[in-house]
Design a protein around this motif. Structure first.
Motif, PDB file in Angstrom:
ATOM      1  N   GLU A  71       0.830  -1.209   0.000  1.00 27.65           N
ATOM      2  CA  GLU A  71       0.000   0.000   0.000  1.00 27.65           C
ATOM      3  C   GLU A  71       0.861   1.254   0.000  1.00 27.65           C
ATOM      4  O   GLU A  71       0.533   2.252  -0.644  1.00 27.65           O
ATOM      5  N   LEU A  72       1.982   1.195   0.750  1.00 26.80           N
ATOM      6  CA  LEU A  72       2.888   2.337   0.814  1.00 26.80           C
ATOM      7  C   LEU A  72       3.557   2.578  -0.533  1.00 26.80           C
ATOM      8  O   LEU A  72       3.787   3.733  -0.924  1.00 26.80           O
ATOM      9  N   ALA A  73       3.857   1.511  -1.265  1.00 22.93           N
ATOM     10  CA  ALA A  73       4.474   1.662  -2.582  1.00 22.93           C
ATOM     11  C   ALA A  73       3.558   2.460  -3.507  1.00 22.93           C
ATOM     12  O   ALA A  73       3.995   3.396  -4.185  1.00 22.93           O
ATOM     13  N   ILE A  74       2.282   2.104  -3.515  1.00 18.88           N
ATOM     14  CA  ILE A  74       1.322   2.832  -4.361  1.00 18.88           C
ATOM     15  C   ILE A  74       1.223   4.287  -3.919  1.00 18.88           C
ATOM     16  O   ILE A  74       1.330   5.210  -4.728  1.00 18.88           O
ATOM     17  N   GLN A  75       1.041   4.489  -2.616  1.00 17.46           N
ATOM     18  CA  GLN A  75       0.819   5.842  -2.116  1.00 17.46           C
ATOM     19  C   GLN A  75       2.034   6.734  -2.298  1.00 17.46           C
ATOM     20  O   GLN A  75       1.906   7.926  -2.604  1.00 17.46           O
TER      21      GLN A  75
END
Length: 229
Positions: A71-75
């Protein structure tokens, strides 16, 4: 004295500016932990890191890969903290068109399965309408099941725990998500044939759109010739 100071300043700029320029030209690629490890095949006998390295090398674009939670990669790319995002399915382009541009060459695929505590089940998506379903937060393919009885969006680890604790009946996810937790939770099993196949694309933050044509040409070449070291 002023001339000496001016000469010194010019000398410092000439000394350090190449380094600064080189650093600014490095594309920072955020890669989700789901792609970590040599065994994370993306469908063509290649790992995500291998194919991304080959594409950037062919395009002669310097890059660096940083692994982080999915999720952090996308955000981090949506926010512009990173320049490019690993490999995701095509719907991401439509959901985040103001922030992302897609390198429009499929460079991998993922098969979506149903997982449960039952060893010999042969479930289909139609079997899930009356079940509590859990899926991975940030996985865009959940659109296919969002209308079911109950859908929880969590991390892979949380999804596994919900199955173990009886808080969910089934887990819908890519095999890569399952591989991430299967050793820790051996009672969770594959309970279906593939229920969907999604093709994967590399994404750039919109500020890196000037690299799009080079990366598309490079991706086409790499996928045609499988130039993987």
């Amino acid at each position: 004295m002023k001339n000496l100071v001016a000469i010194s300043l010019i000398s410092m700029v000439m000394t350090f500016s190449p380094t600064l320029v080189a650093q600014s030209n490095v594309v920072k690629v955020a890669v989700g932990d789901i792609y970590k490890g040599k065994l994370k095949d993306i469908g063509y006998g290649m790992t995500a890191e291998e194919v991304l390295n080959a594409i950037y090398k062919e395009a002669r674009i310097s890059h660096e890969i940083t692994y982080m939670p999915d999720e952090l990669a996308i955000q981090s790319v949506l926010d512009g903290q990173y320049d490019a995002l690993d490999l995701r399915i095509s719907e991401l382009e439509y959901d985040h068109s103001q922030s992302l541009v897609k390198v429009n060459v499929a460079i991998g695929n993922i098969d979506i399965y149903i997982f449960s505590l039952g060893e010999h089940l042969d479930l289909s998506l139609q079997d899930l309408h009356d079940k509590d379903v859990v899926s991975v937060q940030g996985a865009v393919y959940v659109d296919k099941i969002k209308h079911y009885k109950s859908l929880h969006l969590v991390t892979s680890e949380e999804a596994a725990l919900m199955l173990i604790n009886g808080d969910a009946d089934v887990w819908v996810a890519a095999m890569q998500s399952y591989d991430f937790v299967k050793e820790k939770y051996p009672t969770i099993h594959v309970s279906s044939s593939p229920v969907s196949r999604e093709y994967l694309y590399h994404y750039l933050h919109i500020t890196q759109s000037h690299l799009l044509k080079r990366l598309e040409a490079s991706a086409e070449y790499v996928m045609k010739n499988k130039v993987i070291e």
